[in-house]
Design a protein around this motif. Sequence first.
Motif, mmCIF file in Angstrom:
data_model
loop_
_atom_site.group_PDB
_atom_site.id
_atom_site.type_symbol
_atom_site.label_atom_id
_atom_site.label_comp_id
_atom_site.label_asym_id
_atom_site.label_seq_id
_atom_site.Cartn_x
_atom_site.Cartn_y
_atom_site.Cartn_z
ATOM 1 N N LEU A 98 -2.139 0.644 -3.624
ATOM 2 C CA LEU A 98 -1.340 0.672 -4.848
ATOM 3 C C LEU A 98 -1.538 -0.599 -5.672
ATOM 4 O O LEU A 98 -1.648 -0.536 -6.899
ATOM 5 C CB LEU A 98 0.135 0.848 -4.499
ATOM 6 N N GLN A 99 -1.574 -1.735 -5.002
ATOM 7 C CA GLN A 99 -1.772 -2.996 -5.712
ATOM 8 C C GLN A 99 -3.125 -3.029 -6.398
ATOM 9 O O GLN A 99 -3.261 -3.534 -7.522
ATOM 10 C CB GLN A 99 -1.626 -4.174 -4.744
ATOM 11 N N SER A 100 -4.130 -2.459 -5.742
ATOM 12 C CA SER A 100 -5.474 -2.403 -6.326
ATOM 13 C C SER A 100 -5.488 -1.543 -7.581
ATOM 14 O O SER A 100 -6.073 -1.914 -8.608
ATOM 15 C CB SER A 100 -6.461 -1.852 -5.299
ATOM 16 N N VAL A 101 -4.823 -0.377 -7.504
ATOM 17 C CA VAL A 101 -4.767 0.523 -8.659
ATOM 18 C C VAL A 101 -3.961 -0.098 -9.794
ATOM 19 O O VAL A 101 -4.380 -0.100 -10.961
ATOM 20 C CB VAL A 101 -4.157 1.882 -8.253
ATOM 21 N N ALA A 102 -2.784 -0.643 -9.455
ATOM 22 C CA ALA A 102 -1.913 -1.227 -10.480
ATOM 23 C C ALA A 102 -2.561 -2.437 -11.141
ATOM 24 O O ALA A 102 -2.252 -2.759 -12.294
ATOM 25 C CB ALA A 102 -0.574 -1.622 -9.852
#
Length: 436
Positions: A21-25
Amino acid sequence: MRTLNKEGHSITVIDTDINALQSVAGTQNVMAIVGNGATFDTLVDAGVKDSDLMIAVTASDELNLYACLIAKNAGADRTIARVRNPQYTNDVPKLKDELGLSMAINPEQTCARELSRLIKFPGAVEIDSFAKGVVDLIKVKINSSSALADKKVVECAGLFKNGLRICTVERGNEGFIPNGDFEIKAGDIISIISESKAAARLFKQLGVINAKSRNVLILGGSKIAYYLAKNLSCTGMKVKIIEADKNRCEHLSENLDNVVIIHGNGMNQELLLSEGIEHADAVVALMDTDEENIIVSLFVKDVNPDAKIITEIDNISFSIIDSLPLDSVIHPKHLTGQYIIRYVRAMQNSFGSNIETLYSICNGQAEALEFKAREDNLAIGVPLSMLNLKSDLQIACINRNGKIIIPSGKDSIELGDTVIVVTKHKGLFDLKDILK
């Protein structure tokens, strides 16, 4: 996700993996929620009741279907599930209503269909299908001996006897939608729209060798390999699959008739040579990593330059891939994205001309779209020469009740037609969007 972002959609991503999620965000404008997307409470917290569409694309088919069922009950307007298991292929369409499912996507099966067309016409770099398979957009590379080399597009038209049209030209890293004065050069990759039944004649006219593939070697025993081998063996082709995992080999052997399954490493040069890779008509690299697929494809090109070589690549972010001497490259994730984008645009325009088909072409610089003319607007009933069309846009084909028209300026779009448009403008939703 990247395309949906660019088109201004509000996106919420749910995942149990906080690092993912952190990578996508960090790269996309999305709201990220840590949680199980197949639970009612998580979906409600994510705002599913106010959502237009929920897309389930986890690694589990069962979880995707269950998540769509829960989302529908929680208030989602529409749902899309990725379903990859061949055992579910025939069941899902029958259960769509019960599951409240708007659309099911099988990337591997879709990919296998694309691969089958490329193997059927090895002279093509890429083939995109429209009008329920009646019309193809065929990408070919122009060599110095081609009848089209050093000719203007308007001159090329006179060489085609079957009503064909050059829609795009790729030269280096740049894509063009050519006008009549554009000059074709050796080394260009051009896309030509044609009735599918005229494809063989097209290759002959272009001077492209298009001998039928009889012996096909598939490296890797993935789901794509399964669907592809099943398709090809039914047409009488001799198919071999080389797969490193013994259990997977046994599964393929049990479920595929008339296909030879070899237990071995597709990166083993001695094995490839012993299995006759030098004499294969087509080789498809479908192994676990992009690096393996690229390396083995380059090796095959060296030992068997006449073979049709197709390479699966999942990571499309590296532009260096375009500079490698690969025959044809296929991106399964990209195909899935195109299906979703097409559905989303059609969903937004449910009262007008829906998008029937959508492909990203010219390395993402252009789109080829098929619209259904379902309502009267300024584009209907007017000779094309009189329409105030956007620049970098071409009306490539009109399908009128099964009659395929490669239009001239005198032709017009009529109600009920399906219209194929090629354009560098992104985000067209409706047939009227072709006008300035």
